[in-house]
Enzyme design. Sequence first.
Site, PDB file in Angstrom:
ATOM      1  N   ALA A  68       0.820  -1.208   0.000  1.00 25.75           N
ATOM      2  CA  ALA A  68       0.000   0.000   0.000  1.00 25.75           C
ATOM      3  C   ALA A  68       0.856   1.260   0.000  1.00 25.75           C
ATOM      4  CB  ALA A  68      -0.912  -0.004   1.226  1.00 25.75           C
ATOM      5  N   ASP A  95       7.419  -3.296   0.661  1.00 28.25           N
ATOM      6  CA  ASP A  95       6.387  -3.052   1.658  1.00 28.25           C
ATOM      7  C   ASP A  95       5.826  -1.626   1.534  1.00 28.25           C
ATOM      8  OD1 ASP A  95       4.681  -3.703   3.705  1.00 28.25           O
ATOM      9  OD2 ASP A  95       6.257  -4.384   5.068  1.00 28.25           O
ATOM     10  N   HIS A  96       4.810  -1.358   2.354  1.00 33.19           N
ATOM     11  CA  HIS A  96       4.033  -0.122   2.225  1.00 33.19           C
ATOM     12  C   HIS A  96       4.902   1.124   2.381  1.00 33.19           C
ATOM     13  CE1 HIS A  96       3.914  -0.942   6.600  1.00 33.19           C
ATOM     14  NE2 HIS A  96       3.935   0.374   6.713  1.00 33.19           N
ATOM     15  N   GLY A  97       4.555   2.122   1.601  1.00 36.67           N
ATOM     16  CA  GLY A  97       5.189   3.423   1.714  1.00 36.67           C
ATOM     17  C   GLY A  97       6.587   3.537   1.151  1.00 36.67           C
ATOM     18  N   ASN A 114       8.641   2.025   4.016  1.00 38.78           N
ATOM     19  CA  ASN A 114       9.183   3.387   3.953  1.00 38.78           C
ATOM     20  C   ASN A 114      10.663   3.445   3.602  1.00 38.78           C
ATOM     21  OD1 ASN A 114       6.647   4.615   4.757  1.00 38.78           O
ATOM     22  ND2 ASN A 114       7.062   3.735   6.776  1.00 38.78           N
TER      23      ASN A 114
END
Length: 212
Positions: free
Chosen positions: A122, A139-141, A159
Amino acid sequence: MEKPVIILGAKGIAHPALEIFNSNNVVVYGFLDEDEKLHGQEINVVPVLGNPEDDGFLKLIGKKCEAFVAVDDNKYRQFLVKMLNERRKVQPINAIHERAYISTDAVIGHGNFVNANVTVGAAATVGNHCIFNSGAIVDHGSKIGDFVQIGAGSIVNANVTIEEGAFVGSGVVLVSGITIGRNARIGAGSVVISDVKANDTVFGNPAAPIKK
Protein backbone atom coordinates in the site's frame (compact mmCIF):
# COMPACT_ATOMS: atom_id res chain seq x y z
CA MET A 1 -4.25 -5.35 -23.84
CA GLU A 2 -5.28 -5.69 -27.47
CA LYS A 3 -2.00 -5.10 -29.29
CA PRO A 4 0.72 -7.76 -29.50
CA VAL A 5 4.13 -7.05 -28.00
CA ILE A 6 7.65 -6.94 -29.41
CA ILE A 7 10.28 -7.72 -26.78
CA LEU A 8 13.60 -5.89 -27.11
CA GLY A 9 16.28 -8.30 -25.91
CA ALA A 10 16.38 -12.08 -26.19
CA LYS A 11 18.57 -13.02 -23.21
CA GLY A 12 18.32 -12.66 -19.42
CA ILE A 13 14.81 -11.61 -18.43
CA ALA A 14 13.49 -11.93 -22.00
CA HIS A 15 12.30 -15.53 -21.59
CA PRO A 16 10.52 -14.88 -18.26
CA ALA A 17 9.04 -11.71 -19.82
CA LEU A 18 7.55 -13.91 -22.54
CA GLU A 19 6.13 -16.18 -19.83
CA ILE A 20 4.61 -13.14 -18.09
CA PHE A 21 2.87 -12.00 -21.25
CA ASN A 22 1.71 -15.57 -21.88
CA SER A 23 0.28 -15.68 -18.35
CA ASN A 24 -1.83 -12.63 -19.24
CA ASN A 25 -2.86 -13.98 -22.66
CA VAL A 26 -0.91 -11.28 -24.47
CA VAL A 27 0.53 -12.24 -27.86
CA VAL A 28 4.28 -11.72 -28.29
CA TYR A 29 5.06 -11.01 -31.95
CA GLY A 30 8.80 -11.61 -31.60
CA PHE A 31 12.12 -10.63 -30.03
CA LEU A 32 14.73 -8.13 -31.23
CA ASP A 33 18.35 -8.61 -30.13
CA GLU A 34 21.70 -7.13 -31.18
CA ASP A 35 23.32 -10.61 -31.20
CA GLU A 36 23.09 -11.70 -34.83
CA LYS A 37 23.72 -15.34 -33.84
CA LEU A 38 20.27 -15.36 -32.24
CA HIS A 39 18.46 -14.06 -35.31
CA GLY A 40 16.17 -16.70 -36.77
CA GLN A 41 16.15 -18.75 -33.58
CA GLU A 42 13.06 -19.23 -31.41
CA ILE A 43 12.32 -18.89 -27.70
CA ASN A 44 9.35 -21.09 -26.86
CA VAL A 45 8.22 -20.93 -30.53
CA VAL A 46 8.49 -17.10 -30.65
CA PRO A 47 11.09 -15.95 -33.23
CA VAL A 48 14.07 -13.65 -32.75
CA LEU A 49 13.36 -11.34 -35.68
CA GLY A 50 16.40 -9.08 -35.90
CA ASN A 51 18.16 -6.07 -34.41
CA PRO A 52 16.45 -3.64 -31.97
CA GLU A 53 17.62 -0.66 -34.05
CA ASP A 54 16.19 -2.00 -37.32
CA ASP A 55 13.57 0.50 -38.53
CA GLY A 56 11.79 -2.27 -40.41
CA PHE A 57 10.71 -3.70 -37.06
CA LEU A 58 10.68 -0.50 -35.03
CA LYS A 59 8.07 1.06 -37.32
CA LEU A 60 5.57 -1.53 -36.06
CA ILE A 61 5.88 -0.25 -32.50
CA GLY A 62 3.23 2.25 -31.52
CA LYS A 63 0.95 1.48 -34.44
CA LYS A 64 0.54 -2.27 -34.51
CA CYS A 65 2.57 -3.41 -31.49
CA GLU A 66 3.56 -2.42 -27.99
CA ALA A 67 7.18 -2.73 -26.83
CA PHE A 68 8.85 -4.14 -23.73
CA VAL A 69 12.57 -3.80 -22.97
CA ALA A 70 13.85 -7.09 -21.53
CA VAL A 71 17.49 -6.19 -20.88
CA ASP A 72 19.28 -6.71 -17.56
CA ASP A 73 22.16 -4.30 -18.24
CA ASN A 74 21.01 -0.88 -17.04
CA LYS A 75 23.02 1.22 -19.48
CA TYR A 76 21.77 -0.71 -22.51
CA ARG A 77 18.26 -0.74 -21.05
CA GLN A 78 18.40 3.04 -20.77
CA PHE A 79 19.68 3.32 -24.35
CA LEU A 80 16.80 1.23 -25.72
CA VAL A 81 14.19 3.11 -23.68
CA LYS A 82 15.56 6.45 -24.96
CA MET A 83 15.51 5.12 -28.51
CA LEU A 84 11.84 4.11 -28.20
CA ASN A 85 10.98 7.46 -26.63
CA GLU A 86 12.70 9.45 -29.38
CA ARG A 87 12.20 7.38 -32.52
CA ARG A 88 8.75 5.92 -31.84
CA LYS A 89 7.38 8.40 -29.26
CA VAL A 90 6.28 5.50 -27.03
CA GLN A 91 6.95 4.25 -23.52
CA PRO A 92 7.54 0.51 -23.01
CA ILE A 93 4.65 -1.27 -21.33
CA ASN A 94 4.80 -3.10 -17.99
CA ALA A 95 5.28 -6.87 -17.81
CA ILE A 96 3.41 -7.88 -14.65
CA HIS A 97 2.92 -11.57 -13.87
CA GLU A 98 -0.62 -12.69 -13.11
CA ARG A 99 0.61 -14.00 -9.72
CA ALA A 100 2.14 -10.67 -8.67
CA TYR A 101 0.23 -8.52 -6.17
CA ILE A 102 0.24 -4.75 -6.54
CA SER A 103 -1.80 -2.83 -3.98
CA THR A 104 -4.72 -0.85 -5.33
CA ASP A 105 -3.18 2.38 -4.06
CA ALA A 106 0.41 1.69 -5.10
CA VAL A 107 1.67 3.77 -8.01
CA ILE A 108 3.71 2.10 -10.73
CA GLY A 109 5.32 3.66 -13.79
CA HIS A 110 6.14 2.33 -17.27
CA GLY A 111 8.28 -0.51 -18.57
CA ASN A 112 8.62 -2.46 -15.32
CA PHE A 113 9.33 -6.21 -15.12
CA VAL A 114 7.36 -7.71 -12.21
CA ASN A 115 7.77 -11.48 -11.94
CA ALA A 116 5.68 -14.10 -10.14
CA ASN A 117 4.91 -13.69 -6.43
CA VAL A 118 6.21 -10.13 -6.22
CA THR A 119 4.32 -7.94 -3.73
CA VAL A 120 4.10 -4.14 -3.93
CA GLY A 121 2.39 -2.82 -0.80
CA ALA A 122 0.00 0.00 0.00
CA ALA A 123 1.07 3.54 -0.91
CA ALA A 124 4.35 2.30 -2.40
CA THR A 125 5.60 4.14 -5.48
CA VAL A 126 7.58 2.49 -8.26
CA GLY A 127 9.28 4.46 -11.03
CA ASN A 128 9.95 3.33 -14.57
CA HIS A 129 11.90 0.44 -16.13
CA CYS A 130 12.59 -1.44 -12.89
CA ILE A 131 13.19 -5.18 -12.55
CA PHE A 132 11.53 -7.09 -9.70
CA ASN A 133 12.56 -10.73 -9.70
CA SER A 134 10.46 -13.60 -8.34
CA GLY A 135 9.14 -13.23 -4.81
CA ALA A 136 10.53 -9.76 -4.11
CA ILE A 137 8.55 -7.78 -1.52
CA VAL A 138 8.23 -4.00 -1.51
CA ASP A 139 6.39 -3.05 1.66
CA HIS A 140 4.03 -0.12 2.23
CA GLY A 141 5.19 3.42 1.71
CA SER A 142 8.45 2.54 0.00
CA LYS A 143 9.72 4.61 -2.92
CA ILE A 144 11.54 2.92 -5.79
CA GLY A 145 13.30 5.10 -8.39
CA ASP A 146 13.76 4.47 -12.11
CA PHE A 147 15.93 1.61 -13.41
CA VAL A 148 16.18 -0.12 -10.02
CA GLN A 149 16.76 -3.89 -9.93
CA ILE A 150 15.63 -6.02 -6.99
CA GLY A 151 16.69 -9.67 -6.75
CA ALA A 152 14.57 -12.74 -6.11
CA GLY A 153 13.24 -13.05 -2.58
CA SER A 154 14.51 -9.70 -1.37
CA ILE A 155 12.49 -7.81 1.24
CA VAL A 156 12.23 -4.04 1.06
CA ASN A 157 10.58 -3.10 4.33
CA ALA A 158 8.23 -0.18 4.93
CA ASN A 159 9.18 3.39 3.95
CA VAL A 160 12.49 2.48 2.32
CA THR A 161 13.74 4.74 -0.48
CA ILE A 162 15.78 3.19 -3.30
CA GLU A 163 17.16 5.78 -5.67
CA GLU A 164 17.61 5.54 -9.43
CA GLY A 165 19.84 2.80 -10.84
CA ALA A 166 20.44 0.96 -7.55
CA PHE A 167 20.92 -2.82 -7.62
CA VAL A 168 19.66 -5.05 -4.79
CA GLY A 169 20.85 -8.68 -4.97
CA SER A 170 18.82 -11.79 -4.22
CA GLY A 171 17.71 -12.49 -0.66
CA VAL A 172 18.53 -9.03 0.67
CA VAL A 173 16.70 -7.48 3.64
CA LEU A 174 16.44 -3.70 3.80
CA VAL A 175 15.17 -2.53 7.20
CA SER A 176 12.42 0.06 7.42
CA GLY A 177 13.08 3.71 6.71
CA ILE A 178 16.56 3.58 5.18
CA THR A 179 17.71 5.11 1.88
CA ILE A 180 19.73 3.30 -0.78
CA GLY A 181 21.55 5.89 -2.85
CA ARG A 182 21.67 6.29 -6.60
CA ASN A 183 23.56 3.49 -8.41
CA ALA A 184 24.44 1.75 -5.12
CA ARG A 185 24.86 -2.03 -5.15
CA ILE A 186 23.75 -4.43 -2.39
CA GLY A 187 25.34 -7.89 -2.41
CA ALA A 188 23.14 -11.00 -2.30
CA GLY A 189 21.96 -12.10 1.14
CA SER A 190 22.91 -8.85 2.86
CA VAL A 191 20.99 -7.30 5.74
CA VAL A 192 21.10 -3.52 5.39
CA ILE A 193 20.38 -1.61 8.59
CA SER A 194 21.48 1.92 7.65
CA ASP A 195 21.61 4.25 4.67
CA VAL A 196 23.86 3.38 1.74
CA LYS A 197 25.57 6.23 -0.10
CA ALA A 198 25.28 6.76 -3.83
CA ASN A 199 27.60 4.51 -5.88
CA ASP A 200 28.68 2.47 -2.83
CA THR A 201 28.77 -1.33 -2.84
CA VAL A 202 27.86 -3.05 0.43
CA PHE A 203 27.71 -6.66 1.52
CA GLY A 204 27.19 -8.74 4.66
CA ASN A 205 25.11 -8.94 7.85
CA PRO A 206 25.05 -6.18 8.83
CA ALA A 207 26.03 -4.84 5.40
CA ALA A 208 29.24 -2.85 5.22
CA PRO A 209 30.98 -1.06 2.34
CA ILE A 210 33.38 -3.11 0.23
CA LYS A 211 36.73 -1.39 -0.05
CA LYS A 212 37.69 -0.51 -3.59
